[in-house]
Motif scaffolding. Structure first.
Motif, PDB file in Angstrom:
ATOM      1  N   ALA A  39       8.184  67.165  60.438  1.00 25.52           N
ATOM      2  CA  ALA A  39       8.993  67.329  61.460  1.00 25.52           C
ATOM      3  C   ALA A  39       9.703  65.903  61.667  1.00 25.52           C
ATOM      4  N   GLY A  40       8.710  64.997  61.631  1.00 28.20           N
ATOM      5  CA  GLY A  40       9.282  63.503  61.541  1.00 28.20           C
ATOM      6  C   GLY A  40      10.217  63.217  60.516  1.00 28.20           C
ATOM      7  N   LEU A  41       9.790  63.664  59.083  1.00 26.03           N
ATOM      8  CA  LEU A  41      10.616  63.349  57.676  1.00 26.03           C
ATOM      9  C   LEU A  41      11.873  64.039  58.052  1.00 26.03           C
ATOM     10  N   ILE A  42      12.053  65.362  58.694  1.00 29.68           N
ATOM     11  CA  ILE A  42      13.072  66.104  58.723  1.00 29.68           C
ATOM     12  C   ILE A  42      14.238  65.438  59.803  1.00 29.68           C
ATOM     13  N   VAL A  43      13.762  64.674  60.721  1.00 25.99           N
ATOM     14  CA  VAL A  43      14.541  63.994  61.813  1.00 25.99           C
ATOM     15  C   VAL A  43      15.080  63.018  61.077  1.00 25.99           C
ATOM     16  N   LEU A  44      14.131  62.049  60.415  1.00 26.04           N
ATOM     17  CA  LEU A  44      14.748  60.760  59.800  1.00 26.04           C
ATOM     18  C   LEU A  44      15.550  61.267  58.690  1.00 26.04           C
ATOM     19  N   ALA A  45      15.500  62.224  57.788  1.00 28.90           N
ATOM     20  CA  ALA A  45      16.332  62.460  56.761  1.00 28.90           C
ATOM     21  C   ALA A  45      17.448  62.899  57.166  1.00 28.90           C
ATOM     22  N   SER A  46      17.830  63.414  58.571  1.00 32.39           N
ATOM     23  CA  SER A  46      19.046  63.690  59.072  1.00 32.39           C
ATOM     24  C   SER A  46      20.154  62.391  59.184  1.00 32.39           C
ATOM     25  N   GLU A  47      19.438  61.501  59.188  1.00 31.07           N
ATOM     26  CA  GLU A  47      20.194  60.191  59.338  1.00 31.07           C
ATOM     27  C   GLU A  47      20.174  59.178  58.174  1.00 31.07           C
ATOM     28  N   PHE A  48      19.187  59.455  57.606  1.00 27.91           N
ATOM     29  CA  PHE A  48      18.748  58.510  56.223  1.00 27.91           C
ATOM     30  C   PHE A  48      18.651  59.373  55.162  1.00 27.91           C
TER      31      PHE A  48
END
Length: 141
Positions: A39-48
């Motif tokens: 979940a954290g990676l998905i959130v981070l990948a949305s902006e990075f």
């Protein structure tokens, strides 16, 4: 460029970072560690977008771990006991102020962790049952 874009980027970085950090901690403690890391990676990948390459490998491992967690009645029972233990510890921590970090701030986070564990356990069980109910594709001749 408006103020909204940098604020959104910082919020995603903080939220994603917290999810990844808590997920890493839960890799060694009872809880849905890989799912929170995902979940954290998905959130981070949305902006990075550079982080997108890590999402699919972690997703595969997280889904495999979720399926493994409900692979046998013994594992399901262990997960249920862990969830009940977290919730009981949360009540104790909330009521007994003399414990380290005693109080409802720590207690409620333990109770929430137990509820999240139950939610993910139910989700994993339903996912595995739905997969088992799917007909196998016909072998090619």
């Amino acid at each position: 460029m408006g103020v909204g874009k940098p604020v959104k980027r910082v919020a995603a970085a903080v939220a994603g970072g917290v999810l990844v950090a808590v997920g890493v901690v839960l890799l060694v403690l009872p809880g849905p560690g890989l799912l929170l890391v995902l979940a954290g990676l998905i959130v981070l990948a949305s902006e990075f977008p550079a982080l997108q390459k890590f999402v699919d490998p972690v997703r595969r491992r997280a889904m495999k771990a979720a399926e493994d967690s409900v692979a046998s009645p013994l594992r399901i029972a262990g997960s249920v006991l862990a969830g009940l233990g977290l919730m009981a510890a949360g009540v104790v921590w909330g009521l007994v102020k003399s414990l380290p970090f005693g109080g409802w701030s720590a207690g409620s986070s333990l109770i929430l962790s137990g509820l999240i564990l139950f939610t993910l356990l139910i989700w994993s069980y339903r996912r595995v049952q739905a997969r088992r109910a799917e007909p196998d594709p016909a072998p090619e001749a």
